[in-house]
Scaffold this active site. Sequence first.
Site, PDB file in Angstrom:
ATOM      1  CB  CYS A  62      57.994 -66.793 -35.926  1.00 43.42           C
ATOM      2  SG  CYS A  62      57.662 -68.494 -36.420  1.00 43.42           S
ATOM      3  CG  HIS A  87      60.938 -69.634 -33.317  1.00 43.24           C
ATOM      4  ND1 HIS A  87      59.884 -68.762 -33.479  1.00 43.24           N
ATOM      5  CD2 HIS A  87      61.942 -68.895 -32.757  1.00 43.24           C
ATOM      6  CE1 HIS A  87      60.234 -67.564 -33.036  1.00 43.24           C
ATOM      7  NE2 HIS A  87      61.476 -67.617 -32.604  1.00 43.24           N
TER       8      HIS A  87
END
Length: 315
Positions: free
Chosen positions: A89, A165
């Site tokens: 990510c 994230h």
Amino acid sequence: MSGGWNTIESDAGVFTYLLQNLGAKDVQFEELISLDPELLRQQSPVYGVIFLFKYPTGEKRTDKPRDGSFDHDAAENIFFAAQTIQNACGTQALLSVLLNKDGEVDIGPSLREFKEFTTPLPSDIRGEALSNSELIRDVHNSFARSSPFIDETQRAATEDDDVYHFIAYTPTNNVLYELDGLQPAPISHGPCTFDEFPDKVVPVLQRRIERYPANEIRFNLLAMVQDLRIRAREIGDMEWLHREEEKRTAWQWENALRRHNFVGFVGELLKGVVKTKLAEGDGAYEKWVEEAKAKTKSRIEERSKKGAAVEEMDV
């Protein structure tokens, strides 16, 4: 089938050299220490920001985002890829900004070829193409911190795990988009020109942070900006240019250290010291151990006192 992707750090030096090694030119990352539109504007031109946060693993996905609105049509007009693999990510957020700035930024021939190849594809297939790109994966993994400890027990994250994230925010086609590969589509946060970006993105980030408890401080924000050395040369500020060159040198050194683990070195060094102390005789080894224990105890007590002082100040 693609190989594994390793975790990388949210660090301006890591992300800057990720850009460079992927072939992009005259662009870098700067870490932002506060959510201040003026501070962000001072970095102009700002192409976008990458936001790192603790991901709420227990949160259920819904048909509507908690802020903004899904723009399913935008996925056909901008670069947006679904995240199809773990640990990618960070680089995916970087590409979400960079590939949407092709023309404003020199993204280099390899990424331009990748973008042209994936443009006609739906977002899930773009994600597969990204995760199977040897160039992108190898550059990403070259910045992973080396570790001698391998976890053989892969499992899905639970609500008790700390999972982090990366997502991207960038002004594209005069709209402020949130690009998160775990979402079904780009999220629109309304009209936004390039010049308005600092003023428009900060409230969006503030609202996101407000979803968390007041004691949650584990966030990180990186801005993709023009290489600051270019601006320093343009205005003739040699002191600023020198500082930027020194910063690049430090980043290179830190990135080199990340590729090595020093457990073996430390072990051999410790064995050498122990051997020397034992050879001295007359209780030298035992005295050395007791002195080390005393120093450790003293440091623990000192830290405890400092912690108590901080708590009193907070009260």
